[in-house]
Write a protein that holds these residues in place. Structure first.
Motif, PDB file in Angstrom:
ATOM      1  N   THR A  18       6.667  35.979  48.440  1.00 61.03           N
ATOM      2  CA  THR A  18       5.974  35.854  47.158  1.00 61.03           C
ATOM      3  C   THR A  18       4.774  34.932  47.348  1.00 61.03           C
ATOM      4  OG1 THR A  18       7.369  33.989  46.523  1.00 61.03           O
ATOM      5  CG2 THR A  18       8.078  36.167  45.779  1.00 61.03           C
ATOM      6  N   SER A  48      12.709  38.661  47.348  1.00 58.85           N
ATOM      7  CA  SER A  48      13.065  39.153  46.022  1.00 58.85           C
ATOM      8  C   SER A  48      12.071  38.648  44.983  1.00 58.85           C
ATOM      9  CB  SER A  48      14.477  38.687  45.663  1.00 58.85           C
ATOM     10  OG  SER A  48      14.844  39.131  44.374  1.00 58.85           O
ATOM     11  N   GLY A  49      11.580  39.569  44.178  1.00 54.97           N
ATOM     12  CA  GLY A  49      10.636  39.218  43.125  1.00 54.97           C
ATOM     13  C   GLY A  49       9.187  39.240  43.542  1.00 54.97           C
ATOM     14  N   GLU A  52       7.188  41.726  41.376  1.00 49.79           N
ATOM     15  CA  GLU A  52       7.493  41.811  39.943  1.00 49.79           C
ATOM     16  C   GLU A  52       6.247  41.740  39.064  1.00 49.79           C
ATOM     17  OE1 GLU A  52      10.333  38.856  38.898  1.00 49.79           O
ATOM     18  OE2 GLU A  52      12.065  40.044  39.587  1.00 49.79           O
ATOM     19  N   ARG A  53       5.267  40.958  39.449  1.00 47.95           N
ATOM     20  CA  ARG A  53       4.092  40.765  38.594  1.00 47.95           C
ATOM     21  C   ARG A  53       3.158  41.967  38.600  1.00 47.95           C
ATOM     22  NH1 ARG A  53       1.548  34.924  38.474  1.00 47.95           N
ATOM     23  NH2 ARG A  53       1.096  35.722  36.368  1.00 47.95           N
ATOM     24  N   ASP A  55       4.772  45.003  38.628  1.00 49.99           N
ATOM     25  CA  ASP A  55       5.738  46.022  38.188  1.00 49.99           C
ATOM     26  C   ASP A  55       6.349  46.802  39.341  1.00 49.99           C
ATOM     27  OD1 ASP A  55       5.289  45.378  35.442  1.00 49.99           O
ATOM     28  OD2 ASP A  55       3.448  46.550  35.502  1.00 49.99           O
ATOM     29  N   HIS A  56       6.481  46.178  40.507  1.00 50.09           N
ATOM     30  CA  HIS A  56       7.220  46.775  41.614  1.00 50.09           C
ATOM     31  C   HIS A  56       8.532  46.001  41.748  1.00 50.09           C
ATOM     32  CE1 HIS A  56       4.043  49.438  42.731  1.00 50.09           C
ATOM     33  NE2 HIS A  56       3.200  48.486  43.045  1.00 50.09           N
ATOM     34  N   SER A  57       9.595  46.623  41.341  1.00 51.91           N
ATOM     35  CA  SER A  57      10.897  45.962  41.334  1.00 51.91           C
ATOM     36  C   SER A  57      11.496  45.886  42.730  1.00 51.91           C
ATOM     37  CB  SER A  57      11.861  46.724  40.419  1.00 51.91           C
ATOM     38  OG  SER A  57      12.137  48.002  40.964  1.00 51.91           O
ATOM     39  N   ASP A  58      12.493  45.023  42.876  1.00 50.17           N
ATOM     40  CA  ASP A  58      13.229  44.956  44.141  1.00 50.17           C
ATOM     41  C   ASP A  58      13.832  46.311  44.477  1.00 50.17           C
ATOM     42  OD1 ASP A  58      12.557  42.310  44.104  1.00 50.17           O
ATOM     43  OD2 ASP A  58      14.610  41.551  43.827  1.00 50.17           O
ATOM     44  N   ASP A  59      14.309  47.010  43.466  1.00 51.90           N
ATOM     45  CA  ASP A  59      14.908  48.331  43.695  1.00 51.90           C
ATOM     46  C   ASP A  59      13.893  49.307  44.267  1.00 51.90           C
ATOM     47  OD1 ASP A  59      17.328  47.429  42.748  1.00 51.90           O
ATOM     48  OD2 ASP A  59      17.095  48.289  40.743  1.00 51.90           O
ATOM     49  N   ALA A  60      12.637  49.185  43.815  1.00 53.64           N
ATOM     50  CA  ALA A  60      11.595  50.088  44.315  1.00 53.64           C
ATOM     51  C   ALA A  60      11.346  49.861  45.803  1.00 53.64           C
ATOM     52  CB  ALA A  60      10.307  49.883  43.525  1.00 53.64           C
ATOM     53  N   TYR A  61      11.385  48.610  46.229  1.00 51.25           N
ATOM     54  CA  TYR A  61      11.226  48.323  47.646  1.00 51.25           C
ATOM     55  C   TYR A  61      12.439  48.812  48.447  1.00 51.25           C
ATOM     56  CZ  TYR A  61       7.092  45.338  46.916  1.00 51.25           C
ATOM     57  OH  TYR A  61       5.830  44.879  46.612  1.00 51.25           O
TER      58      TYR A  61
END
Length: 420
Positions: A18, A48-49, A52-53, A55-61
């Motif tokens: 991050t 993790s995270g 996020e800012r 709009d790419h979530s951890d799940d997307a990665y």
């Protein structure tokens, strides 16, 4: 040619931490680009995270094959290559001790501002630090030129900020209630940011004029539909061999300010982009000129981060000067963070392609891209750019015939340093 480290599994492990700057919304790699790296045989570990800012979530990665880890320390401990948006001098909390022995870092590292102590720490740890601000202006490097990518987005956003603030419409319209005259927009600097601002203002229907000390960019300005303003100044040798504007002496800037007095007050919007890497931005517009603009007019000073081109500018602030709104943004690309992250991630991936061969890092110092961007390597500080102030680049910077497409003449914004 030297060869860099490899991960234990025989592949290069790319790390994405991050960003530590609280105002930074971008991320160094987005899932779609991480997919490409994974398909090329690399591994990607993401804090993790990190996305996020934008709009790419951890799940997307995770969905594209990235490994998510809970903390920054794990990324730095495991990755062979750290990819960052802001690092070292460009970071809110630069910490060269975060990089482990033999690690490689690629990002916007602030090569003109980084402290010698930080460089020494990197060298002592045998860190290979690539600073994308120093990308050479050659055709092969265009797809890796992060400053140009960010500068283009900055110019776009600067124009939109002005259009939103200005209490007038940009386009001319014929209505039953009368004719609406177009807004008068004046852009100083016809480099990447300036050309994008010009193109955006033209698309919004404004009447656009632009100025650059390099007369050779006149054709590019006019190709976008804007008028090129020629000031009665001696501009011979104002550009270097690569198309960048040179830093001029104070007598030239004084004469330039005098000539600007005839142009600036007639503008509803003024967008300035002139910056000199490693030095304060030239002051081109005085407080008096701004005060002479009509009440309600708008100034967007894209060089605010390095002091600003306009005397009233305050970095990171929006002020009112004699009825004129003066923006001093230092984070324009981050304000369009989703697109900026995609562009930056592509720059990173293309750069990694250039320095990776058969899953190994190759430090070929005969390659201009490697030689120009590598700050530290093999225990050595190798950054001649810090002391070279004879021909600094500016954003009355390089030019680009079509700001929507890369070209051989693509240049940096200091801002742009890019990056702005």
């Amino acid at each position: 040619m030297a060869t860099g480290p490899r991960s234990a599994e025989g592949q290069m492990l790319v790390g994405v931490p991050t960003e530590t700057d609280p105002g930074e919304r971008r991320v160094a790699l987005v899932p779609s680009v991480a997919t490409e790296l994974i398909e090329r045989g690399h591994e990607v570990v993401v804090q993790s995270g990190a996305g996020e800012r934008v709009d790419h979530s951890d799940d997307a990665y995770e969905a594209v094959g990235c490994e998510m880890v809970p903390d920054r320390e794990t990324v730095f401990a495991r990755a062979d290559i750290i990819t960052q948006v802001n690092g070292l001098a460009a970071s809110d909390e630069p910490d060269p001790t975060a990089y482990r022995e033999g690690q490689t870092v690629v990002g916007l590292l602030g090569p003109y501002e980084i402290e010698e102590a930080s460089l020494s720490t990197l060298a002592d740890r045998n860190v290979s630090a690539f600073s994308l601000e120093l990308m050479p202006r050659i055709s092969r490097a265009q797809s890796m030129d992060a400053l140009s990518s960010m500068a283009s987005l900055g110019g776009y956003k600067a124009c939109l900020m002005a259009a939103e603030q200005l209490p007038k419409m940009f386009p001319m319209e014929m209505t039953a209630a009368g004719t609406i005259q177009p807004a008068e927009v004046f852009v100083i600097g016809a480099g990447v940011a300036g050309l994008k601002a010009i193109a955006t203002a033209e698309r919004l229907g404004a009447s656009v004029r632009a100025y650059d000390i390099r007369l050779e960019v006149k054709r590019e300005v006019e190709s976008l539909g804007a008028d090129f303003v020629e000031l009665d100044l001696e501009t011979e040798e104002s550009g270097d061999d690569e198309g960048y504007a040179r830093e001029m002496d104070e007598e030239f800037y004084r004469a330039q300010r005098e000539a600007m007095r005839e142009v600036v007050p007639d503008s509803d919007v003024l967008i300035t982009t002139a910056a000199i890497p490693g030095a304060p931005a030239p002051e081109l517009v005085t407080a008096e000129m701004v005060a002479d603009m009509d009440a309600g007019s708008v100034v967007v000073d894209m060089s605010a981060d390095s002091g600003g081109n306009c005397e009233p500018t305050r970095a990171g602030e929006t002020i009112e000067h004699e009825g004129v709104t003066v923006f001093g943004p230092t984070d324009l690309p981050s304000r369009v963070a989703h697109t900026a992250s995609e562009q930056y991630a592509n720059n990173i991936a293309n750069f990694l392609d250039a320095i990776l061969d058969d899953d190994e890092l190759h430090f070929d110092f005969e390659d201009e891209i490697v030689d120009s961007t590598l700050l530290t390597h093999d225990g050595t500080i190798r950054n001649p750019h810090r002391d070279d102030e004879t021909e600094p680049d500016t954003d009355e910077e390089g030019s680009n015939p079509d700001p929507d497409e890369e070209s051989d003449s693509t240049a940096t914004d200091g801002g742009a340093t890019d990056g702005q």
